[in-house]
Enzyme design. Sequence first.
Site, mmCIF file in Angstrom:
data_model
loop_
_atom_site.group_PDB
_atom_site.id
_atom_site.type_symbol
_atom_site.label_atom_id
_atom_site.label_comp_id
_atom_site.label_asym_id
_atom_site.label_seq_id
_atom_site.Cartn_x
_atom_site.Cartn_y
_atom_site.Cartn_z
ATOM 1 N N ASP A 161 83.319 67.365 49.478
ATOM 2 C CA ASP A 161 84.060 67.235 48.224
ATOM 3 C C ASP A 161 84.118 68.608 47.569
ATOM 4 O OD1 ASP A 161 83.593 64.610 48.996
ATOM 5 O OD2 ASP A 161 83.426 63.877 46.946
ATOM 6 N N LYS A 229 90.794 63.712 44.805
ATOM 7 C CA LYS A 229 89.769 63.064 43.987
ATOM 8 C C LYS A 229 89.939 63.506 42.547
ATOM 9 C CE LYS A 229 84.678 63.223 43.601
ATOM 10 N NZ LYS A 229 83.427 63.590 44.271
ATOM 11 N N LYS A 265 90.457 59.191 45.626
ATOM 12 C CA LYS A 265 89.122 58.812 45.153
ATOM 13 C C LYS A 265 88.987 59.071 43.668
ATOM 14 C CE LYS A 265 84.226 60.087 45.561
ATOM 15 N NZ LYS A 265 83.222 60.897 46.281
#
Lengths: 329, 289
Positions: A161, A229, A265
């Site tokens: 991430d 995300k 996400k």
Amino acid sequence: MSTSPSAAPAQGQAWDFSDVTRSNDSLRRFLHGLPGVDQVGADSRAASLGTRSIKTTAKAYALDLAIRMVDLTTLEGQDTHGKVRALAAKAMRPDPADPTCPAAAAVCVYPDMVGVAKEVLGDSGVHVAAVATAFPSGRAALDIKLADTRDAVEAGADEIDMVIDRGAFLSGHYLQVFEEIVAVKEACVRPDGHSAHLKVIFETGELQTYDNVRRVSWLAMMAGGHFIKTSTGKVQPAATLPVTMIMLEAVRDFREATGQMVGVKPAGGIRTAKDAIKYLVVVNEVAGPDWLDPDWFRFGASTLLNELLMQRTKMTTGRYSGPDYFTVD
Amino acid sequence: MSRIDVRKTYKLFIGGAFPRSESGYSYQVHDTKGAFVANAALASRKDARDAVVAARKAFGGWSGKTAYNRAQILYRIAELMEDRRPQLVQALRQSEGLTAARAERALDDAIDRLVWYAGWADKLTQVIGNANPVAGPYFNLSTPEPTGVVAVLAPQESSLLGLVSAIAPVIVTGNTVVVISSFERPLPAVTFAEILATSDVPGGVVNILTGSAATIAPWLASHMDVNAIDLVGIAGDTELATSLEVAAADNLKRVRRAPAAEPDWSADPGLDAMTAFVETKTVWHPMGV
């Protein structure tokens, strides 16, 4: 609500971004050429989708799906090996009292904890995600960010991430952001040729406008991010329903244009089972049922899992459950 | 010109706020002669669920306050009841059909009861706690601790004195409470909620639901996050009381059982209502150095 970019080629045709990403100017022209987001319209559509009533068997299905989509996260300075081990054990067996309860999707930790999590998770199928690139601010030199990423990949992270450089994005240095994502993606490649999946964190709470969310979504997708995300969870507001909806529109349009699927996400601020189900409704209505899968949609959360488990227990036992019956973290 | 009637619809009291029932339902409240008085919210199981969440959230702060502080807060409720005397007297006359003089007396009793319980806040430990004799160099101390979130079914007949006599002993020791008020006579409970909202009681310590005990109580009795239930309010309804006791067994709730008939609330209540909802904690502590 369709938002196909004006520059999109006919469907099915291979999309070549080299023209767009040739220079900062061309990239800027493309991103600013994306249709604007009607903020009031987006807010009200997200709110109206949030009013759907999901009950009985559909609710049971949604709860299990949501549990399977959880990236169980601990990103605190006070994280210990013990806490990460406990969290990993919980991700594999969220409800030890009920063997039918599915496992979570992944455990999300800082890079130095990847080895610890990996040790517990083994080949259970629960992934290890690591936040890299000077999370959460992203304020470090590129080589440090890349070294951070390589460390995490070497330690066995299945997913990375990364955070984008919001400062560069807001000051219009789109190409810099683009190239950074490309470089981090290259750093995700393991010696055996396999590559850790890359999730690109935008920190939408710092991006000011919905237009920027749409732009940065396209930017990250063109740079090759596997997932986009919303947030780090360290900035308020974190994930919101309208922002997630705009990102889902972007991945839908991106697939229409290029045939490639990108995951989404939302992370941070999703605390109740009801909220999670609202997100699933939006996924289904905006992006489509193909995204209703842990490979394409995830929740970045920690407290959410217990709420989902409590609701699940309520559905199976017919009585309200309480936090005493689930682990604290 | 005649005025248009203001037909009031009261709401629930959950977490220090006054929400409408999640169900959207309300029901008519009549006085003892059958005349319409007001509408009250008809609480549903989801309101009960929300109330438990609010009560649980408030528990840490309330049980962590010093006993002295809790006493002060209970005294403050009594003060505010004095301030609202006319409103409470009217509510009592409407719901219980009392004469003005008897309603005043019933209110006096309710206020006195609250003051009486307030006084117990920092005295109960001395009475039911103990320094136990042990054969070793230790102190061994037993002290009462609050049980947690308590569901209370308020008495159906005595709508204010009974209500206060049911709530005060539970909260004075540090518990938080979810109350289902009298179904036929909810208005004194509603006024009491308004008093609580303007007093120093933190939101969520007392949550008041108006509605049917038969509908809501089973959800509270089976709720795994409720630690105890007081069934005194459904005195006489053996069947419901038994089913609630069975439902309460799942998480070993403390149950204060329903008597055969509603007790005489004006009698000296004794300590039972307080001691029913405390746990004895015993600690060993090394003595001397």
